[in-house]
Scaffold this active site. Structure first.
Site, PDB file in Angstrom:
ATOM      1  N   LYS A 138       0.844  -1.199   0.000  1.00  0.00           N
ATOM      2  CA  LYS A 138       0.000   0.000   0.000  1.00  0.00           C
ATOM      3  C   LYS A 138       0.878   1.247   0.000  1.00  0.00           C
ATOM      4  CE  LYS A 138      -0.324  -0.269   5.030  1.00  0.00           C
ATOM      5  NZ  LYS A 138      -1.203  -0.313   6.208  1.00  0.00           N
ATOM      6  N   TYR A 141      16.023  31.050   6.198  1.00  0.00           N
ATOM      7  CA  TYR A 141      14.864  31.813   6.662  1.00  0.00           C
ATOM      8  C   TYR A 141      14.890  31.995   8.177  1.00  0.00           C
ATOM      9  CZ  TYR A 141      12.516  31.422   2.125  1.00  0.00           C
ATOM     10  OH  TYR A 141      12.176  31.528   0.795  1.00  0.00           O
TER      11      TYR A 141
END
Length: 355
Positions: free
Chosen positions: A34, A249
Site C-alpha cells: 500500500k 529563513y
C-alpha cells in the site's frame, strides 16, 4: 526532474522477504505494498517478490488495486484493506480484487453485488481484536456467528485481524489479541486465518496462522531486516561565510566560526521534514555533516567546514538515507517513525532500481 536520486535495492527486499518466509516456515507470506509500496514503488517491488513466489499483495484502496492489477496480470491475489464501497464495487469485480470487509455494511454491499452478478464473490473478513481502527466489532461478529445467511453469496477465503503493538514483544496486549482471535476462529473452523504483520512474525509461530502480512520489515524497518533504500543529493552551491553570518529563513543559525556552507537541492516539498532544521545530518564519504538553518521548500544547507578540502566540490554527493542514516535513525531525530520517512519520499526524486 530532481537532481536527487532514490535508489531501491530490490535484491535486499527479496532477501528480507525470504528471511521472513523462513521464520514463518509453513505459513504463506504476503506483502503489504500500500501507499505505493511504502513510497518505494509497488509495481517494481511486487514484480520482484513474485519471483520469490509471493502471491498475496495488500493495498489500501481500489485505486491502488487497479493500478497493481494492470501491472501484474491475473496470477496474483490483490487484497483491498479498506474494503468495498457502493461506488467501487463493480471496479473490484472487474479487476478481480478481493475486499477485506470491515463491517456489516460492507458485507451487505458485497452481498448485493453477488446477487447482481449471480455468483460467489471472494472476500476476507477483518475482525477487530483490539486495535479499534477497522474491523468487525464483537457485536457484529456475534451476529455473523448466529446468522450464517449474512455471509450468503460470499466466498470467504480468510479471516484476518491486526495487532496494535506487535513491535513490543513482551507487551501482554499481543497475547490478549491472539486469544480473542482464536476464540472467534473456533466458530469458523474451515476458514484460513491471518494475524501477523511485520512485528507479529517475530512474536512466534502461534501468531503466524496461514498467512503473514509484512510491510515494514520488507523495507528494512525492523532490526533483523536490511535497509534497501539510499537517497543521495549533490552539492549545487558552495559559499565561504565569516563568523556571525546568518543562514536561511528567520536566521535560525549563526556561524560560530568562518565556515564553508553547501546547499543541497531537496526540501519539505520533497517530503524532507522541516523538523530537521538545525538538527538533522547527512553523510559525505561516511562523515557526518550537520544541517544548518531552516529546511526550506526546495533546499537545505549543510556545514562542510570540517571535511577535507578535496571532498568539498560542486556535484559531491551527500547521503540523506542509507547505511549510515537509515529511515528509523532519521525518524528518531524528529520523533516519528521510519514508515513516515519512506512514504514521504517525494515524487520529484528520480527512482533507480537495482538488484
Amino acid at each position: 526532474m530532481s537532481l536527487c536520486t532514490v535508489e531501491i535495492n530490490l535484491s535486499t527486499i527479496k532477501n528480507n522477504y525470504l528471511l521472513l518466509q523462513d521464520i514463518c516456515k509453513t505459513s504463506l507470506v504476503g506483502a503489504a505494498v500500500k501507499a505505493n509500496g511504502y513510497g518505494l514503488g509497488a509495481v517494481q517491488i511486487s514484480k520482484a517478490l513474485i519471483e520469490e513466489n509471493c502471491r498475496h499483495f495488500f493495498v489500501a484502496s481500489s485505486e491502488e488495486g487497479v493500478n497493481l492489477r494492470n501491472a501484474l496480470g491475473l496470477d496474483v491475489n490483490i487484497l483491498v484493506l479498506n474494503g468495498v464501497f457502493e461506488h467501487d464495487a463493480l471496479e473490484l469485480i472487474e479487476y478481480n480484487l478481493t475486499p477485506v470487509l470491515n463491517n456489516l455494511k460492507q458485507i451487505e454491499i458485497w452481498q448485493k453485488f453477488s446477487n447482481l452478478k449471480n455468483r460467489l464473490l471472494p472476500c476476507y473478513l477483518h475482525f477487530n481484536t483490539g486495535i479499534n481502527r477497522l474491523g468487525l466489532s464483537s457485536d457484529e461478529i456475534e451476529q455473523l456467528i448466529n446468522d450464517r445467511d449474512l455471509l450468503k453469496g460470499l466466498d470467504l477465503q480468510y479471516i484476518i485481524s491486526h495487532l496494535a503493538i506487535s513491535e513490543e514483544i513482551d507487551n501482554p496486549y499481543n497475547l490478549e489479541q491472539l486469544n480473542r482471535f482464536k476464540a472467534y476462529l473456533q466458530y469458523f473452523p474451515n476458514v484460513k486465518a491471518s494475524l501477523a504483520n511485520s512485528g507479529g512474525i517475530f512474536l512466534g509461530q502461534d501468531y503466524h496462522f496461514d498467512l503473514a502480512r509484512p510491510g515494514a520489515a520488507l523495507y528494512g524497518l525492523n532490526p533483523l531486516t536490511k535497509n534497501p533504500v539510499t537517497l543521495k543529493a549533490p552539492i549545487i552551491h558552495l559559499q565561504n561565510l565569516t563568523l556571525d553570518s546568518h543562514i536561511g529563513y528567520n536566521m535560525t543559525f549563526t556561524t560560530k566560526r568562518d565556515s564553508v556552507i553547501a546547499t543541497l537541492p531537496l526540501g519539505y516539498a520533497d517530503g524532507f521534514s522541516r523538523n530537521f532544521s538545525n538538527q538533522g545530518e547527512v553523510f559525505i564519504n561516511s562523515r557526518s555533516v550537520p544541517i544548518v538553518g531552516r529546511v526550506s521548500m526546495d533546499l537545505i544547507n549543510i556545514d562542510v567546514t570540517d571535511l577535507p578540502p578535496s571532498e568539498i566540490f560542486l556535484g559531491q554527493e551527500a547521503e540523506i538515507i542509507g547505511n549510515y542514516c537509515t529511515p528509523d535513525k532519521i525518524a528518531s531525530i524528529i520523533g516519528t517513525i521510519g514508515y513516515e520517512v519512506l512514504t514521504n519520499l517525494g515524487s520529484r526524486y528520480k527512482r533507480k532500481y537495482i538488484g
